[in-house]
Structure formats: structure tokens, C-alpha cells
Motif scaffolding. Structure first.
Motif, PDB file in Angstrom:
ATOM      1  N   LEU A 123       0.836  -1.202   0.000  1.00 48.14           N
ATOM      2  CA  LEU A 123       0.000   0.000   0.000  1.00 48.14           C
ATOM      3  C   LEU A 123       0.873   1.253   0.000  1.00 48.14           C
ATOM      4  O   LEU A 123       0.607   2.209  -0.737  1.00 48.14           O
ATOM      5  CB  LEU A 123      -0.936  -0.014   1.220  1.00 48.14           C
ATOM      6  N   ASP A 124       1.947   1.246   0.808  1.00 50.07           N
ATOM      7  CA  ASP A 124       2.847   2.406   0.848  1.00 50.07           C
ATOM      8  C   ASP A 124       3.516   2.645  -0.503  1.00 50.07           C
ATOM      9  O   ASP A 124       3.642   3.780  -0.956  1.00 50.07           O
ATOM     10  CB  ASP A 124       3.919   2.223   1.932  1.00 50.07           C
ATOM     11  N   LEU A 125       3.946   1.549  -1.149  1.00 51.65           N
ATOM     12  CA  LEU A 125       4.606   1.692  -2.459  1.00 51.65           C
ATOM     13  C   LEU A 125       3.606   2.199  -3.506  1.00 51.65           C
ATOM     14  O   LEU A 125       3.923   3.093  -4.299  1.00 51.65           O
ATOM     15  CB  LEU A 125       5.205   0.348  -2.896  1.00 51.65           C
ATOM     16  N   ALA A 126       2.412   1.662  -3.493  1.00 48.74           N
ATOM     17  CA  ALA A 126       1.380   2.094  -4.442  1.00 48.74           C
ATOM     18  C   ALA A 126       1.055   3.571  -4.225  1.00 48.74           C
ATOM     19  O   ALA A 126       0.942   4.339  -5.185  1.00 48.74           O
ATOM     20  CB  ALA A 126       0.130   1.234  -4.275  1.00 48.74           C
ATOM     21  N   ARG A 127       0.949   3.959  -2.963  1.00 44.38           N
ATOM     22  CA  ARG A 127       0.611   5.355  -2.640  1.00 44.38           C
ATOM     23  C   ARG A 127       1.744   6.296  -3.063  1.00 44.38           C
ATOM     24  O   ARG A 127       1.497   7.402  -3.543  1.00 44.38           O
ATOM     25  CB  ARG A 127       0.348   5.482  -1.126  1.00 44.38           C
ATOM     26  N   GLU A 128       2.986   5.836  -2.902  1.00 45.74           N
ATOM     27  CA  GLU A 128       4.135   6.675  -3.281  1.00 45.74           C
ATOM     28  C   GLU A 128       4.023   7.123  -4.734  1.00 45.74           C
ATOM     29  O   GLU A 128       4.371   8.249  -5.071  1.00 45.74           O
ATOM     30  CB  GLU A 128       5.436   5.883  -3.058  1.00 45.74           C
ATOM     31  N   PHE A 129       3.532   6.247  -5.609  1.00 44.84           N
ATOM     32  CA  PHE A 129       3.434   6.580  -7.035  1.00 44.84           C
ATOM     33  C   PHE A 129       1.995   6.743  -7.512  1.00 44.84           C
ATOM     34  O   PHE A 129       1.751   6.854  -8.712  1.00 44.84           O
ATOM     35  CB  PHE A 129       4.150   5.506  -7.862  1.00 44.84           C
ATOM     36  N   ASP A 130       1.061   6.736  -6.566  1.00 48.48           N
ATOM     37  CA  ASP A 130      -0.361   6.801  -6.891  1.00 48.48           C
ATOM     38  C   ASP A 130      -0.748   5.750  -7.941  1.00 48.48           C
ATOM     39  O   ASP A 130      -1.500   6.012  -8.874  1.00 48.48           O
ATOM     40  CB  ASP A 130      -0.752   8.213  -7.362  1.00 48.48           C
ATOM     41  N   ALA A 147      -8.329  -3.824   7.419  1.00 54.59           N
ATOM     42  CA  ALA A 147      -6.962  -3.328   7.179  1.00 54.59           C
ATOM     43  C   ALA A 147      -6.979  -2.207   6.135  1.00 54.59           C
ATOM     44  O   ALA A 147      -6.266  -1.205   6.270  1.00 54.59           O
ATOM     45  CB  ALA A 147      -6.057  -4.478   6.722  1.00 54.59           C
ATOM     46  N   LEU A 148      -7.805  -2.368   5.100  1.00 54.67           N
ATOM     47  CA  LEU A 148      -7.892  -1.341   4.056  1.00 54.67           C
ATOM     48  C   LEU A 148      -8.581  -0.087   4.598  1.00 54.67           C
ATOM     49  O   LEU A 148      -8.163   1.038   4.296  1.00 54.67           O
ATOM     50  CB  LEU A 148      -8.664  -1.879   2.844  1.00 54.67           C
ATOM     51  N   GLN A 149      -9.621  -0.311   5.413  1.00 49.36           N
ATOM     52  CA  GLN A 149     -10.310   0.848   6.012  1.00 49.36           C
ATOM     53  C   GLN A 149      -9.350   1.637   6.898  1.00 49.36           C
ATOM     54  O   GLN A 149      -9.311   2.861   6.847  1.00 49.36           O
ATOM     55  CB  GLN A 149     -11.525   0.366   6.825  1.00 49.36           C
ATOM     56  N   ALA A 150      -8.544   0.918   7.680  1.00 49.70           N
ATOM     57  CA  ALA A 150      -7.585   1.583   8.569  1.00 49.70           C
ATOM     58  C   ALA A 150      -6.538   2.342   7.758  1.00 49.70           C
ATOM     59  O   ALA A 150      -6.164   3.468   8.098  1.00 49.70           O
ATOM     60  CB  ALA A 150      -6.914   0.542   9.466  1.00 49.70           C
ATOM     61  N   TYR A 151      -6.084   1.730   6.640  1.00 46.13           N
ATOM     62  CA  TYR A 151      -5.058   2.389   5.824  1.00 46.13           C
ATOM     63  C   TYR A 151      -5.599   3.681   5.217  1.00 46.13           C
ATOM     64  O   TYR A 151      -4.920   4.708   5.206  1.00 46.13           O
ATOM     65  CB  TYR A 151      -4.554   1.444   4.722  1.00 46.13           C
ATOM     66  N   ARG A 152      -6.828   3.595   4.728  1.00 49.60           N
ATOM     67  CA  ARG A 152      -7.403   4.802   4.110  1.00 49.60           C
ATOM     68  C   ARG A 152      -7.639   5.891   5.150  1.00 49.60           C
ATOM     69  O   ARG A 152      -7.421   7.075   4.894  1.00 49.60           O
ATOM     70  CB  ARG A 152      -8.696   4.478   3.369  1.00 49.60           C
ATOM     71  N   GLN A 153      -8.085   5.465   6.331  1.00 47.74           N
ATOM     72  CA  GLN A 153      -8.307   6.401   7.437  1.00 47.74           C
ATOM     73  C   GLN A 153      -7.014   7.138   7.783  1.00 47.74           C
ATOM     74  O   GLN A 153      -6.976   8.346   7.965  1.00 47.74           O
ATOM     75  CB  GLN A 153      -8.784   5.589   8.658  1.00 47.74           C
ATOM     76  N   LYS A 154      -5.927   6.365   7.845  1.00 43.40           N
ATOM     77  CA  LYS A 154      -4.630   6.910   8.278  1.00 43.40           C
ATOM     78  C   LYS A 154      -4.009   7.815   7.213  1.00 43.40           C
ATOM     79  O   LYS A 154      -3.433   8.849   7.522  1.00 43.40           O
ATOM     80  CB  LYS A 154      -3.698   5.722   8.564  1.00 43.40           C
ATOM     81  N   THR A 155      -4.112   7.421   5.942  1.00 42.81           N
ATOM     82  CA  THR A 155      -3.369   8.120   4.885  1.00 42.81           C
ATOM     83  C   THR A 155      -4.252   8.952   3.960  1.00 42.81           C
ATOM     84  O   THR A 155      -3.746   9.783   3.207  1.00 42.81           O
ATOM     85  CB  THR A 155      -2.626   7.107   3.991  1.00 42.81           C
ATOM     86  N   GLY A 156      -5.554   8.677   3.971  1.00 41.20           N
ATOM     87  CA  GLY A 156      -6.443   9.358   3.035  1.00 41.20           C
ATOM     88  C   GLY A 156      -6.323   8.827   1.616  1.00 41.20           C
ATOM     89  O   GLY A 156      -6.866   9.412   0.675  1.00 41.20           O
ATOM     90  N   TRP A 157      -5.600   7.724   1.441  1.00 42.36           N
ATOM     91  CA  TRP A 157      -5.378   7.173   0.087  1.00 42.36           C
ATOM     92  C   TRP A 157      -5.806   5.721  -0.004  1.00 42.36           C
ATOM     93  O   TRP A 157      -5.545   4.942   0.905  1.00 42.36           O
ATOM     94  CB  TRP A 157      -3.888   7.272  -0.266  1.00 42.36           C
ATOM     95  N   ASN A 261     -13.016   1.249 -17.820  1.00 38.65           N
ATOM     96  CA  ASN A 261     -12.605   1.228 -16.406  1.00 38.65           C
ATOM     97  C   ASN A 261     -11.115   0.901 -16.277  1.00 38.65           C
ATOM     98  O   ASN A 261     -10.398   1.544 -15.509  1.00 38.65           O
ATOM     99  CB  ASN A 261     -13.417   0.186 -15.630  1.00 38.65           C
ATOM    100  N   ALA A 262     -10.675  -0.105 -17.038  1.00 34.87           N
ATOM    101  CA  ALA A 262      -9.263  -0.510 -16.965  1.00 34.87           C
ATOM    102  C   ALA A 262      -8.363   0.624 -17.443  1.00 34.87           C
ATOM    103  O   ALA A 262      -7.329   0.903 -16.831  1.00 34.87           O
ATOM    104  CB  ALA A 262      -9.046  -1.769 -17.798  1.00 34.87           C
ATOM    105  N   VAL A 263      -8.763   1.271 -18.527  1.00 33.48           N
ATOM    106  CA  VAL A 263      -7.957   2.366 -19.075  1.00 33.48           C
ATOM    107  C   VAL A 263      -7.881   3.521 -18.076  1.00 33.48           C
ATOM    108  O   VAL A 263      -6.827   4.093 -17.820  1.00 33.48           O
ATOM    109  CB  VAL A 263      -8.530   2.833 -20.441  1.00 33.48           C
ATOM    110  N   ARG A 264      -9.026   3.834 -17.463  1.00 31.94           N
ATOM    111  CA  ARG A 264      -9.086   4.955 -16.505  1.00 31.94           C
ATOM    112  C   ARG A 264      -8.256   4.651 -15.254  1.00 31.94           C
ATOM    113  O   ARG A 264      -7.458   5.471 -14.810  1.00 31.94           O
ATOM    114  CB  ARG A 264     -10.547   5.194 -16.126  1.00 31.94           C
ATOM    115  N   LEU A 265      -8.412   3.457 -14.724  1.00 30.89           N
ATOM    116  CA  LEU A 265      -7.733   3.119 -13.468  1.00 30.89           C
ATOM    117  C   LEU A 265      -6.242   2.885 -13.663  1.00 30.89           C
ATOM    118  O   LEU A 265      -5.420   3.355 -12.879  1.00 30.89           O
ATOM    119  CB  LEU A 265      -8.370   1.857 -12.852  1.00 30.89           C
ATOM    120  N   LEU A 266      -5.892   2.149 -14.716  1.00 32.65           N
ATOM    121  CA  LEU A 266      -4.508   1.690 -14.876  1.00 32.65           C
ATOM    122  C   LEU A 266      -3.704   2.572 -15.832  1.00 32.65           C
ATOM    123  O   LEU A 266      -2.488   2.400 -15.964  1.00 32.65           O
ATOM    124  CB  LEU A 266      -4.494   0.239 -15.375  1.00 32.65           C
TER     125      LEU A 266
END
Ligand SMILES: [Zn+2]
Length: 268
Positions: A123-130, A147-157, A261-266
């Protein structure tokens, strides 16, 4: 019609020798963009090499939860370094996502504490490069979702794909609330009643948040299942067809929505 297979282990030892043939088959079926997720340090390096010289294929780098306990102490640092240097130097290896990460209680290959530690590193690596994170979840929703809810709560990402969705409408809604896209695979084509909750979730999932995937060489969709030795990206069209039936729409609408969706997200 253009299709995207957002999860294909085309580097798997069982099919790697046929890679270029499988890519031709995919092209012929209209499957023009394929994401190959890594499962460890070695496959992260391998996939980047494969995608650098071929059109249509894109890389995700990471260490699979079931490989996390086996990983050497410096493997993770190597994956991070690889990602940073690729992205800083023109991204010839076409890294478009981080993964696959996630949690797995089915195989019990790694202690949950180790899996959670690796999940947070990804999650940290993904967030580093969005970059979107690709998440695997097998019988571990009750660990993964908090775990995902906590990560988003903590980082906003939080940004990513819950791949090979195998749960129910309740958990689908929690994933959607987290902003995730949901990948549907061969499971929705299987006749057994135990897959009805997955089909119900496919019916309920909004068109602008769904993706289709093969997870090849595994999870061959019906009607190819039992007739062929392994799954391949070309068969994602069968999953798209089933999704169209479930959602009472056309194959074309599913192709268009999942590709957009794939084009937009990735960004592929
Ligand atoms: Zn996978």
C-alpha cells in the motif's frame, strides 16, 4: 469490441513457453490490454522484461501474500528499488500497478501478521506513485476489509482492484465504499450453487467499477473448462459474455465498460 484482461499470470512456468502464441490468440479475440501481476521478486523482474519488448502487456510488481513468508529479507527492498528506477527512467517495463498483494487464509502459507505487514508495504509503495494496488483475497475478507479501512483512514489514500472477486453482495458494498474496482473471473461462469453469491454481487456491481480477468493459467471459464489444459487471456471473452447475461445487457456494453474502467484506473 476491445477487452482487457486485468489479471493474467502469463509468466507462469506452465504457459510461458507459449507466451507469444497466447498473445496472438488474445489479439484475435479482441483482448488488447493485459496486466501480468508478479508474485515475488524474481517474477517482478521477469515480468518487466517481458512487457518491455511486447505491446499489449503491462506489469504489476509485488510479492504475493502466499509468498511473503518465503521472501528473503532484501526481496522487498529490491521490488521497491526496481519500481522506483523503472518509473524514474521512462518506465520501459510498463509498471501500471503494485501487486499482487492481499491476504489469504485458505492456503495458510504465511502467518497473518506477515501477510498484513506485506500488505501495508505494498500500500505504501502504491501510494508513493499513486498506482493502483492489486488485491488478492481468499477467505480473508474479515481481515482485509478492516486493514484497508484503517489504511485509508490513516493516509487518506486507497486505489486499486479487488481481483478474482469470490465473496458476496455485503462485502462487495464494503469494497465499493473503499473506492475499489472489482475484478470478476471464471468463477461467475461455474454452474455450482456455491457461486451464486458471486453472481449476485456481479449483478449488483455498478458498470463503472467492474473489470474482467482470467487469472490464467487458473480458473478457466465455462465452456472452455474441462476442454483445455489451461486458461488464457483470449477466454476472458467468455467471462464477459456471462457478465452480460447476469447484468441483462449486451456483450458490447460489458466490453466497453470494463475496458474504459481498466484504461481509466490503470492508465493503459
Ligand atoms: Zn493472481
Amino acid at each position: 469490441m476491445i477487452f482487457c484482461d486485468t489479471h493474467a499470470h502469463l509468466n507462469d512456468v506452465s504457459i510461458i513457453d507459449s507466451l507469444d502464441e497466447l498473445l496472438l490468440n488474445a489479439r484475435a479475440a479482441g483482448v488488447q490490454k493485459i496486466v501480468i501481476p508478479a508474485t515475488d521478486r524474481k517474477t517482478s523482474e521477469q515480468i518487466i522484461r517481458l512487457t518491455a519488448t511486447r505491446p499489449d502487456v503491462f506489469s504489476a510488481v509485488g510479492i504475493h501474500p502466499n509468498d511473503s513468508a518465503k521472501a528473503a529479507p532484501d526481496d522487498w527492498d529490491a521490488v521497491v528499488e526496481l519500481t522506483r528506477s523503472e518509473l524514474a527512467n521512462g518506465n520501459a517495463g510498463k509498471i501500471v500497478a503494485v501487486g499482487e498483494s492481499g491476504l489469504d487464509r485458505y492456503w495458510d502459507d504465511a502467518p497473518m501478521k506477515v501477510q498484513l505487514d506485506y500488505l501495508n508495504r505494498h500500500l505504501d509503495l502504491a501510494r508513493e506513485f499513486d498506482l493502483p494496488i492489486i488485491l488478492h483475497c481468499r477467505e480473508a475478507e474479515d481481515d482485509l476489509i478492516p486493514a484497508l479501512q484503517a489504511y485509508r483512514q490513516k493516509t487518506g489514500w486507497l486505489k486499486g482492484i479487488l481481483h478474482s472477486f469470490s465473496s458476496d453482495v455485503h462485502n462487495l458494498e464494503l469494497y465499493l465504499e473503499l473506492g475499489l474496482y472489482v475484478g470478476f473471473g471464471g468463477m461467475i461462469t461455474y454452474k455450482q450453487k456455491k457461486f451464486d453469491p458471486v453472481r449476485d454481487a456481479a449483478f449488483a456491481a455498478p458498470l463503472d467499477r467492474i473489470l474482467i480477468e482470467t487469472d490464467c493459467p487458473y480458473l478457466t471459464p465455462s465452456p472452455m473448462r474441462g476442454k483445455v489444459e489451461f486458461n488464457q487471456s483470449a477466454y476472458v471473452v467468455h467471462t464477459a459474455q456471462k457478465l452480460a447475461e447476469i447484468k441483462k445487457t449486451t456483450l458490447e456494453e460489458i466490453a466497453n465498460a470494463t475496458t474504459e474502467n481498466a484504461v481509466r484506473l490503470l492508465n493503459i
